[in-house]
Design a protein around this motif. Structure first.
Motif, PDB file in Angstrom:
ATOM      1  N   TYR A 211       0.779  -1.251   0.019  1.00  0.00           N
ATOM      2  CA  TYR A 211      -0.148  -0.062  -0.090  1.00  0.00           C
ATOM      3  C   TYR A 211       0.867   1.234  -0.140  1.00  0.00           C
ATOM      4  O   TYR A 211       1.105   2.028   1.023  1.00  0.00           O
ATOM      5  CB  TYR A 211      -0.749  -0.061   1.250  1.00  0.00           C
ATOM      6  CG  TYR A 211      -1.702  -1.255   1.386  1.00  0.00           C
ATOM      7  CD1 TYR A 211      -2.897  -1.603   0.555  1.00  0.00           C
ATOM      8  CD2 TYR A 211      -1.454  -2.143   2.399  1.00  0.00           C
ATOM      9  CE1 TYR A 211      -3.303  -2.728   0.659  1.00  0.00           C
ATOM     10  CE2 TYR A 211      -2.073  -3.288   2.448  1.00  0.00           C
ATOM     11  CZ  TYR A 211      -3.024  -3.727   1.498  1.00  0.00           C
ATOM     12  OH  TYR A 211      -3.678  -4.809   1.660  1.00  0.00           O
ATOM     13  N   PRO A 212       1.509   1.384  -1.157  1.00  0.00           N
ATOM     14  CA  PRO A 212       2.589   2.735  -1.354  1.00  0.00           C
ATOM     15  C   PRO A 212       1.558   4.013  -0.942  1.00  0.00           C
ATOM     16  O   PRO A 212       0.419   4.155  -1.381  1.00  0.00           O
ATOM     17  CB  PRO A 212       2.859   2.646  -2.580  1.00  0.00           C
ATOM     18  CG  PRO A 212       1.831   1.839  -3.337  1.00  0.00           C
ATOM     19  CD  PRO A 212       1.466   0.843  -2.324  1.00  0.00           C
ATOM     20  N   GLY A 213       2.151   4.913  -0.427  1.00  0.00           N
ATOM     21  CA  GLY A 213       1.569   6.323  -0.019  1.00  0.00           C
ATOM     22  C   GLY A 213       1.344   6.458   1.416  1.00  0.00           C
ATOM     23  O   GLY A 213       1.122   7.593   1.736  1.00  0.00           O
ATOM     24  N   TYR A 214       1.379   5.391   2.247  1.00  0.00           N
ATOM     25  CA  TYR A 214       0.884   5.324   3.679  1.00  0.00           C
ATOM     26  C   TYR A 214       2.153   5.494   4.310  1.00  0.00           C
ATOM     27  O   TYR A 214       2.075   5.788   5.528  1.00  0.00           O
ATOM     28  CB  TYR A 214       0.092   4.197   3.993  1.00  0.00           C
ATOM     29  CG  TYR A 214      -1.262   4.239   3.486  1.00  0.00           C
ATOM     30  CD1 TYR A 214      -2.275   5.046   3.940  1.00  0.00           C
ATOM     31  CD2 TYR A 214      -1.536   3.560   2.509  1.00  0.00           C
ATOM     32  CE1 TYR A 214      -3.642   4.985   3.322  1.00  0.00           C
ATOM     33  CE2 TYR A 214      -2.986   3.421   1.889  1.00  0.00           C
ATOM     34  CZ  TYR A 214      -3.794   4.301   2.421  1.00  0.00           C
ATOM     35  OH  TYR A 214      -5.068   4.137   1.831  1.00  0.00           O
ATOM     36  N   SER A 230      -1.900  10.945   4.636  1.00  0.00           N
ATOM     37  CA  SER A 230      -2.026   9.923   3.669  1.00  0.00           C
ATOM     38  C   SER A 230      -3.404   9.491   3.759  1.00  0.00           C
ATOM     39  O   SER A 230      -4.039   8.968   2.654  1.00  0.00           O
ATOM     40  CB  SER A 230      -1.034   8.867   4.196  1.00  0.00           C
ATOM     41  OG  SER A 230       0.412   9.251   3.760  1.00  0.00           O
ATOM     42  N   LEU A 231      -3.768   9.075   5.139  1.00  0.00           N
ATOM     43  CA  LEU A 231      -5.159   8.601   5.377  1.00  0.00           C
ATOM     44  C   LEU A 231      -6.255   9.538   4.624  1.00  0.00           C
ATOM     45  O   LEU A 231      -7.329   8.994   3.947  1.00  0.00           O
ATOM     46  CB  LEU A 231      -5.397   8.587   6.726  1.00  0.00           C
ATOM     47  CG  LEU A 231      -6.733   7.789   7.390  1.00  0.00           C
ATOM     48  CD1 LEU A 231      -6.424   6.364   6.647  1.00  0.00           C
ATOM     49  CD2 LEU A 231      -6.838   7.702   8.763  1.00  0.00           C
ATOM     50  N   GLU A 232      -6.061  11.053   4.748  1.00  0.00           N
ATOM     51  CA  GLU A 232      -6.974  11.972   4.049  1.00  0.00           C
ATOM     52  C   GLU A 232      -7.009  11.786   2.738  1.00  0.00           C
ATOM     53  O   GLU A 232      -7.964  11.652   1.989  1.00  0.00           O
ATOM     54  CB  GLU A 232      -6.775  13.208   4.579  1.00  0.00           C
ATOM     55  CG  GLU A 232      -7.218  13.452   5.966  1.00  0.00           C
ATOM     56  CD  GLU A 232      -8.791  13.477   6.151  1.00  0.00           C
ATOM     57  OE1 GLU A 232      -9.426  13.868   5.140  1.00  0.00           O
ATOM     58  OE2 GLU A 232      -9.447  13.482   7.322  1.00  0.00           O
ATOM     59  N   SER A 249     -14.101   7.915  12.439  1.00  0.00           N
ATOM     60  CA  SER A 249     -14.796   9.179  11.917  1.00  0.00           C
ATOM     61  C   SER A 249     -14.461   9.237  10.718  1.00  0.00           C
ATOM     62  O   SER A 249     -15.824   9.707   9.873  1.00  0.00           O
ATOM     63  CB  SER A 249     -14.140  10.427  12.620  1.00  0.00           C
ATOM     64  OG  SER A 249     -14.353  10.199  13.943  1.00  0.00           O
ATOM     65  N   LEU A 250     -13.560   9.139  10.140  1.00  0.00           N
ATOM     66  CA  LEU A 250     -13.413   8.945   8.458  1.00  0.00           C
ATOM     67  C   LEU A 250     -14.470   8.111   7.683  1.00  0.00           C
ATOM     68  O   LEU A 250     -15.011   8.600   6.715  1.00  0.00           O
ATOM     69  CB  LEU A 250     -11.948   8.660   8.026  1.00  0.00           C
ATOM     70  CG  LEU A 250     -11.420   9.079   6.729  1.00  0.00           C
ATOM     71  CD1 LEU A 250     -11.503  10.541   6.586  1.00  0.00           C
ATOM     72  CD2 LEU A 250     -10.156   8.435   6.558  1.00  0.00           C
ATOM     73  N   ILE A 251     -14.658   6.945   8.370  1.00  0.00           N
ATOM     74  CA  ILE A 251     -15.713   6.140   7.786  1.00  0.00           C
ATOM     75  C   ILE A 251     -17.176   6.705   7.675  1.00  0.00           C
ATOM     76  O   ILE A 251     -17.794   6.794   6.981  1.00  0.00           O
ATOM     77  CB  ILE A 251     -15.811   4.500   8.603  1.00  0.00           C
ATOM     78  CG1 ILE A 251     -14.364   4.041   8.311  1.00  0.00           C
ATOM     79  CG2 ILE A 251     -16.864   3.683   8.216  1.00  0.00           C
ATOM     80  CD1 ILE A 251     -14.299   2.645   9.248  1.00  0.00           C
ATOM     81  N   LEU A 252     -17.393   7.319   8.976  1.00  0.00           N
ATOM     82  CA  LEU A 252     -18.662   8.055   9.227  1.00  0.00           C
ATOM     83  C   LEU A 252     -19.020   9.051   8.299  1.00  0.00           C
ATOM     84  O   LEU A 252     -19.722   9.602   7.673  1.00  0.00           O
ATOM     85  CB  LEU A 252     -18.817   8.370  10.607  1.00  0.00           C
ATOM     86  CG  LEU A 252     -18.900   7.176  11.699  1.00  0.00           C
ATOM     87  CD1 LEU A 252     -18.880   7.981  13.070  1.00  0.00           C
ATOM     88  CD2 LEU A 252     -20.091   6.348  11.359  1.00  0.00           C
TER      89      LEU A 252
END
Length: 254
Positions: A211-214, A230-232, A249-252
């Motif tokens: 998972y490149p980029g994280y 990276s998550l955003e 919270s990101l899921i919601l």
């Protein structure tokens, strides 16, 4: 008269302060000889300090030896990150095992952790246990950590008669002691912490490729500013813990 280099080589072979004081070169007026003596004295004092600490960290094991032969230290790595599994290790050190400098894996450099891992895996009986991201989300991190530890104990080649566990009890029907900050107070738990952390770090390095980029190999799944950015940007990966903030919270949000 011997050269400074020849004397320095002799001094470097001395292994105690008593030998150093009796070497016959303390009154040599040359600066190079004086520096060699001071350097070796510091080295000997450091080695003695590490050996003393190691002996202190053996007190739990030594106190149990009269009754138990096979004592396993158990520890985990990865409770705090927002991504990746929790990894545990159990280690039974052999009689006479000596590794001065062994400590809580978080206090060791990468170089030392890697070197100690090789020694422990070569000389000791060890087992590794893993609880998946899905198990962390369904059970909670505390119970998932316990599960990983139980699996590590079961994966030992031998059967331990007593467990020394870092800040937890496992309830496996084996006599056990829970030790607060066990990885800094027991050599067996410290050895387990080295195996657990290095194993998890290698797993996170593999995820960095998948998972490149994280930048998983850099922050090991912890919620650093870089990781959150990276998550955003890329969203939630399959190895993110969905019950941990800010993933939850990101899921919601989406």
């Amino acid at each position: 008269m011997k050269s400074v280099r020849e004397i320095a080589e002799e001094i470097a072979q001395l292994r105690s302060i008593q030998e150093l004081e009796a070497c016959g070169y303390l009154d040599d007026g040359r600066k190079g000889v004086s520096n060699a003596i001071d350097k070796q004295k510091r080295r000997i004092e450091k080695e003695q300090k590490l050996k003393f600490k190691y002996e202190e960290m053996c007190r739990y094991e030594n106190g149990l030896k009269q009754k138990y032969r096979y004592i396993a230290g158990v520890d985990e790595a990865g409770r705090g990150p927002i991504a990746g599994e929790v990894v545990a290790a159990a280690v039974i050190l052999p009689e006479g095992f000596l590794l001065p400098g062994l400590d809580d894996s978080k206090k060791l450099s990468l170089e030392k952790r890697t070197a100690y891992r090789e020694v422990i895996m070569r000389e000791a009986d060890y087992g590794i246990g893993i609880a998946s991201v899905e198990e962390i989300d369904s059970l909670n991190i505390y119970e998932a950590s316990r599960l990983a530890m139980q699996r590590a104990v079961k994966n030992l080649n031998g059967t331990p008669e007593h467990l020394l566990v870092d800040a937890m009890t496992l309830g496996m029907g084996i006599d056990e002691i829970s030790i607060i900050k066990g990885d800094a107070n027991s050599v067996s738990i410290a050895a387990a912490s080295v195996i657990a952390k290095t194993t998890r770090d290698m797993m996170m390095a593999d995820y960095d490729t998948q998972y490149p980029g994280y930048y998983f190999s850099k922050h090991k799944g912890y919620g650093t500013k870089e990781h959150l950015t990276s998550l955003e940007e890329f969203g939630i990966s399959p190895v993110h813990r969905r019950t941990f903030e800010p993933v939850k919270s990101l899921i919601l949000k989406h």
